[in-house]
Design a protein around this motif. Structure first.
Motif, PDB file in Angstrom:
ATOM      1  N   PRO A 193       6.989  -0.651   1.830  1.00 21.42           N
ATOM      2  CA  PRO A 193       7.138  -0.555   0.370  1.00 21.42           C
ATOM      3  C   PRO A 193       7.074  -1.899  -0.350  1.00 21.42           C
ATOM      4  O   PRO A 193       6.451  -2.005  -1.414  1.00 21.42           O
ATOM      5  N   ARG A 196       3.521  -3.174  -0.350  1.00 24.35           N
ATOM      6  CA  ARG A 196       2.689  -2.320  -1.219  1.00 24.35           C
ATOM      7  C   ARG A 196       2.868  -2.729  -2.677  1.00 24.35           C
ATOM      8  O   ARG A 196       1.898  -2.822  -3.424  1.00 24.35           O
ATOM      9  N   ASP A 197       4.115  -2.987  -3.068  1.00 28.18           N
ATOM     10  CA  ASP A 197       4.383  -3.420  -4.443  1.00 28.18           C
ATOM     11  C   ASP A 197       3.747  -4.779  -4.722  1.00 28.18           C
ATOM     12  O   ASP A 197       3.205  -5.011  -5.811  1.00 28.18           O
ATOM     13  N   LEU A 200       0.043  -4.581  -5.423  1.00 26.53           N
ATOM     14  CA  LEU A 200      -0.319  -4.084  -6.751  1.00 26.53           C
ATOM     15  C   LEU A 200      -0.462  -5.209  -7.771  1.00 26.53           C
ATOM     16  O   LEU A 200      -0.975  -4.998  -8.865  1.00 26.53           O
TER      17      LEU A 200
END
Length: 253
Positions: A193, A196-197, A200
């Motif tokens: 997570p 992944r952030d 972005l």
């Protein structure tokens, strides 16, 4: 007069790379043949499928983005810098062309090269796999926006660079790494997570996912939001190009 001048400069810039196919079109053909052979065929047979499509089809849109933006950036940056280096850009600056038309000509020619490169990469991909086009309007829209964006960034690079090493550093050590970490060869879903952030924050993620949605109908980010943000960014970069030409930055200093 302005329309004729714009058309003439666009034609000159397009002919500049069309007349050198071994330097402009052959390298991406060879490079992407190797990419498809290694990542698509050899590794793809072991990885299997991602998001319901074969691995080679999954990586194809990312390779299209990589080739398109690299060539769009290189075309504008090299043309501007080479013209400054050899002092022939003065012949453009002193014409009756407006700053808007000069910027438009360089960006249009660069975007044309980027789109042609994208088409060549798709053609290479067809040798290895079927290439579906799920959402053609999105595909065209994203390709146009990202090639215009990097054509505009190439103008900034060409005006800023003091020597050819500056352009090499920007293309090889900034743009390409961002693309490789832009979910070209992997899905964002496989990342923890936190990472992944962090991913972005990479604008390439939105470009790759946008083109991927246009080609194979798979995306992990809302394509409408991506296209809107990228379009706004492109408009901002082109406005900066206009201001730099108006000021004469890198042209008269």
């Amino acid at each position: 007069m302005s329309a004729v001048g714009l058309k003439t400069l666009v034609r000159r810039e397009i002919l500049r790379f069309v007349r050198r196919p071994y330097n402009t079109f052959l390298p991406p053909i060879i490079t992407n043949t190797l990419y498809f052979s290694v990542f698509g065929v050899i590794l793809g047979s072991r990885i299997g499928s991602i998001a319901g499509v074969s691995y080679i089809q999954f990586v194809l849109p990312g390779l299209v983005v990589l080739g398109a933006i690299s060539d769009a950036f290189e075309n504008a940056s090299f043309s501007i810098f080479h013209g400054r280096w050899n002092n022939y850009i003065d012949a453009v600056v002193v014409t009756p062309l407006s700053n808007f038309n000069m910027v438009s000509a360089y960006v249009i020619a660069s975007a044309t090269r980027g789109v042609l490169t994208a088409a060549l990469i798709v053609g290479v991909g067809l040798i290895f796999t079927a290439v579906p086009i799920s959402h053609p309007l999105y595909l065209v829209g994203f390709l146009l926006v990202i090639t215009l964006l990097f054509g505009g960034l190439g103008i900034i690079g060409g005006l800023w660079a003091d020597d050819f090493d500056y352009l090499t550093v920007m293309n090889q050590f900034i743009l390409r790494p961002l693309v490789f970490f832009g979910a070209v060869f992997y899905s964002l879903d496989v990342l923890p997570p936190l990472w992944r952030d962090v991913s972005l924050l990479n604008p390439m993620v939105y470009m790759v996912n946008g083109v991927r949605y246009g080609m194979i109908g798979v995306t992990e980010i809302n394509p409408n939001l991506s296209l809107a943000v990228l379009s706004a960014t492109t408009a901002a970069v082109l406005f900066v190009d206009y201001l730099l030409f108006k000021r004469g930055y890198g042209l008269t200093e």
